[in-house]
Design a protein around this motif. Structure first.
Motif, mmCIF file in Angstrom:
data_model
loop_
_atom_site.group_PDB
_atom_site.id
_atom_site.type_symbol
_atom_site.label_atom_id
_atom_site.label_comp_id
_atom_site.label_asym_id
_atom_site.label_seq_id
_atom_site.Cartn_x
_atom_site.Cartn_y
_atom_site.Cartn_z
ATOM 1 N N GLY A 36 -24.367 -11.883 130.904
ATOM 2 C CA GLY A 36 -24.383 -12.677 132.119
ATOM 3 C C GLY A 36 -24.581 -11.861 133.380
ATOM 4 O O GLY A 36 -24.673 -12.407 134.485
ATOM 5 N N GLN A 65 -35.050 -17.356 126.096
ATOM 6 C CA GLN A 65 -34.954 -17.121 127.547
ATOM 7 C C GLN A 65 -35.817 -15.935 127.956
ATOM 8 O O GLN A 65 -36.555 -15.976 128.933
ATOM 9 C CB GLN A 65 -33.493 -16.847 127.931
ATOM 10 N N GLY A 80 -31.250 -8.007 142.875
ATOM 11 C CA GLY A 80 -31.729 -9.326 142.475
ATOM 12 C C GLY A 80 -31.270 -10.338 143.502
ATOM 13 O O GLY A 80 -30.116 -10.351 143.923
ATOM 14 N N LYS A 82 -38.147 -9.356 136.027
ATOM 15 C CA LYS A 82 -38.417 -9.037 137.444
ATOM 16 C C LYS A 82 -38.992 -7.630 137.563
ATOM 17 O O LYS A 82 -39.944 -7.392 138.312
ATOM 18 C CB LYS A 82 -37.109 -9.097 138.253
ATOM 19 N N GLY A 112 -32.207 -13.865 143.290
ATOM 20 C CA GLY A 112 -32.444 -15.240 142.863
ATOM 21 C C GLY A 112 -32.808 -15.283 141.391
ATOM 22 O O GLY A 112 -32.824 -14.257 140.719
ATOM 23 N N GLU A 113 -33.090 -16.492 140.898
ATOM 24 C CA GLU A 113 -33.318 -16.658 139.462
ATOM 25 C C GLU A 113 -34.785 -16.520 139.061
ATOM 26 O O GLU A 113 -35.107 -16.485 137.882
ATOM 27 C CB GLU A 113 -32.785 -18.021 139.024
ATOM 28 N N ARG A 140 -26.517 -13.102 121.675
ATOM 29 C CA ARG A 140 -26.362 -14.334 122.453
ATOM 30 C C ARG A 140 -27.380 -15.371 121.969
ATOM 31 O O ARG A 140 -28.587 -15.104 121.970
ATOM 32 C CB ARG A 140 -26.598 -14.034 123.931
ATOM 33 N N ASP A 152 -28.055 -12.908 146.344
ATOM 34 C CA ASP A 152 -28.355 -14.113 147.122
ATOM 35 C C ASP A 152 -27.093 -14.962 147.284
ATOM 36 O O ASP A 152 -27.063 -15.878 148.091
ATOM 37 C CB ASP A 152 -29.466 -14.934 146.448
ATOM 38 N N THR A 206 -27.365 -7.644 140.805
ATOM 39 C CA THR A 206 -27.961 -8.974 140.775
ATOM 40 C C THR A 206 -27.131 -9.952 141.598
ATOM 41 O O THR A 206 -25.991 -9.664 141.959
ATOM 42 C CB THR A 206 -28.029 -9.512 139.329
ATOM 43 N N LYS A 207 -27.715 -11.087 141.875
ATOM 44 C CA LYS A 207 -27.053 -12.225 142.530
ATOM 45 C C LYS A 207 -26.594 -11.880 143.944
ATOM 46 O O LYS A 207 -25.576 -12.395 144.421
ATOM 47 C CB LYS A 207 -25.886 -12.745 141.665
ATOM 48 N N GLY A 225 -27.172 -10.301 134.204
ATOM 49 C CA GLY A 225 -28.523 -10.543 134.717
ATOM 50 C C GLY A 225 -29.575 -9.613 134.123
ATOM 51 O O GLY A 225 -30.652 -9.440 134.697
ATOM 52 N N LYS A 226 -29.306 -9.041 132.966
ATOM 53 C CA LYS A 226 -30.244 -8.084 132.353
ATOM 54 C C LYS A 226 -31.592 -8.713 132.009
ATOM 55 O O LYS A 226 -32.631 -8.143 132.330
ATOM 56 C CB LYS A 226 -29.655 -7.511 131.052
ATOM 57 N N THR A 227 -31.539 -9.861 131.338
ATOM 58 C CA THR A 227 -32.790 -10.480 130.885
ATOM 59 C C THR A 227 -33.661 -10.861 132.083
ATOM 60 O O THR A 227 -34.857 -10.604 132.104
ATOM 61 C CB THR A 227 -32.460 -11.716 130.010
HETATM 62 P P1 GDP Z 1 -27.848 -11.291 130.763
HETATM 63 O O1 GDP Z 1 -26.873 -11.980 129.858
HETATM 64 O O2 GDP Z 1 -27.285 -10.013 131.310
HETATM 65 O O3 GDP Z 1 -29.202 -11.097 130.168
HETATM 66 O O4 GDP Z 1 -28.023 -12.232 132.052
HETATM 67 P P2 GDP Z 1 -29.184 -13.266 132.423
HETATM 68 O O5 GDP Z 1 -30.406 -12.558 132.849
HETATM 69 O O6 GDP Z 1 -29.310 -14.279 131.337
HETATM 70 O O7 GDP Z 1 -28.548 -13.928 133.721
HETATM 71 C C1 GDP Z 1 -27.369 -14.723 133.675
HETATM 72 C C2 GDP Z 1 -27.502 -15.855 134.688
HETATM 73 O O8 GDP Z 1 -27.576 -15.312 135.998
HETATM 74 C C3 GDP Z 1 -28.762 -16.681 134.508
HETATM 75 O O9 GDP Z 1 -28.451 -18.041 134.748
HETATM 76 C C4 GDP Z 1 -29.716 -16.155 135.569
HETATM 77 O O10 GDP Z 1 -30.630 -17.110 136.009
HETATM 78 C C5 GDP Z 1 -28.740 -15.778 136.668
HETATM 79 N N1 GDP Z 1 -29.249 -14.684 137.511
HETATM 80 C C6 GDP Z 1 -29.707 -13.460 137.148
HETATM 81 N N2 GDP Z 1 -30.039 -12.721 138.223
HETATM 82 C C7 GDP Z 1 -29.807 -13.501 139.316
HETATM 83 C C8 GDP Z 1 -29.937 -13.304 140.742
HETATM 84 O O11 GDP Z 1 -30.340 -12.251 141.254
HETATM 85 N N3 GDP Z 1 -29.561 -14.359 141.532
HETATM 86 C C9 GDP Z 1 -29.085 -15.542 141.009
HETATM 87 N N4 GDP Z 1 -28.755 -16.502 141.865
HETATM 88 N N5 GDP Z 1 -28.948 -15.745 139.693
HETATM 89 C C10 GDP Z 1 -29.293 -14.754 138.854
#
Ligand code: GDP
Length: 290
Positions: free
Chosen positions: A107, A143, A268, A116, A270-271, A137, A245, A242-243, A109-111
């Motif tokens: 969660g 995804q 990061g 990106k 946004g999504e 996962r 925003d 990440t996030k 934000g790796k994927t």
């Molecule tokens: P992973 O489990 O590390 O691969 O994480 P994901 O890439 O699946 O990201 C987890 C959630 O965070 C998803 O719903 C993404 O859309 C959201 N997300 C990832 N990066 C960002 C970001 O920079 N901004 C926002 N608002 N959401 C993000």
């Protein structure tokens, strides 16, 4: 440095110094207190806040302001320099062939970051590809594939496999002729031995030029522990926040770069695959102090 750019709480603190002809201990203490408050609110690690405070205090009182510099400018410059000393410039990327490993908790934000970054490299004229090794996962494959499509970059994964190391090996072979291979890994909800062992195995197969730790901006005081664990497992060369925003200020990233002696690569915002920026120290410092 744009003086007007620093955070509002620091601006307020500096107003208190502004009117004084010389910098006394009380004035410096007021500034330090306001900085401490802002940094702790931004989730910067307590001991790092204390170290920064000590350096600022020491320098503000002992260094002679250069001729023509006001007390305000003098303290402001010291605060800025001390923050820059921790946060540094953006992680450098050579625009050449390379393999990049992404690590972090589930969660974080790796994927999203892999797509990106792939898009970022392709806009720089390189030919990137993504390898998705997350077999943990549910839905990670789909995804990742969708994000890679949106970024218009090739993608390798295997939804039927339970062998992340095997996928990593096959993915590397598949993309032998690509310039930049970004390897996404599985996270876990918490730091678990299994996760650390898995990423170590993937690392040894992939032999990355860089390993980046992906951190959610809202990560608080646990950033240090995570950074240490991933650093020990794969060696952290840079951090992605990440996030940004959202409302979180990303102070945990400061702890992570301090502890891994690395730097921040991307942020990061946004999504979408386009919601990525290279790290800008001034903007980040201003946000932390604001
Ligand atoms: P992973 O489990 O590390 O691969 O994480 P994901 O890439 O699946 O990201 C987890 C959630 O965070 C998803 O719903 C993404 O859309 C959201 N997300 C990832 N990066 C960002 C970001 O920079 N901004 C926002 N608002 N959401 C993000």
């Amino acid at each position: 440095m744009v003086l007007g750019d620093l955070g509002s709480s620091l601006q307020d603190a500096l107003e208190k110094v502004a009117g004084r002809s010389r910098i006394d201990e009380e004035a410096v203490e007021e500034v330090v207190r306001d900085i401490q408050r802002a940094l702790l609110q931004a989730d910067v690690d307590v001991s790092l806040v204390n170290d920064l405070s000590d350096s600022i205090r020491e320098r503000a009182l002992n260094e002679e302001p250069p001729a023509g510099t006001s007390a305000r400018e003098h303290v402001l410059r010291i605060v800025y320099e001390e923050m820059v000393a921790v946060v540094g410039d953006a992680t450098e990327f050579e625009l050449e062939e390379q393999t990049i490993l992404l690590a972090g908790l589930q969660g974080s934000g790796k994927t999203t970051t892999s797509a990106k970054m792939a898009r970022w490299f392709s806009r720089k004229g390189l030919r990137p590809a993504i390898v998705q090794t997350d077999t943990f996962r549910p839905g990670a494959y789909e995804q990742s594939k969708e994000m890679a499509d949106r970024a218009e970059v090739p993608f390798y994964g295997d939804p039927d496999s339970e062998d992340p190391v095997g996928i990593a090996r096959e993915g590397m072979a598949e993309f032998e002729d690509r310039d930049v291979v970004i390897v996404d890994t599985a996270g876990r909800h918490a730091l678990e031995d299994e996760l650390v062992a898995e990423i170590e195995d993937i690392e040894s197969v992939v032999d990355p030029d860089m390993s980046l730790l992906v951190l959610d901006a809202s990560i608080g005081q646990s950033a240090g522990e995570q950074a240490d664990a991933f650093d020990e497992a794969v060696g952290v060369d840079g951090v992605v926040i990440t996030k940004l925003d959202g409302t979180a200020k990303g102070g945990g990233a400061l702890t992570a770069v301090d502890q891994t002696d690395s730097s921040i690569a991307f942020i990061g915002t946004g999504e979408e695959v386009s919601d990525v920026e290279r790290f800008d120290p001034d903007g980040f410092i201003s946000r932390l102090l604001g």
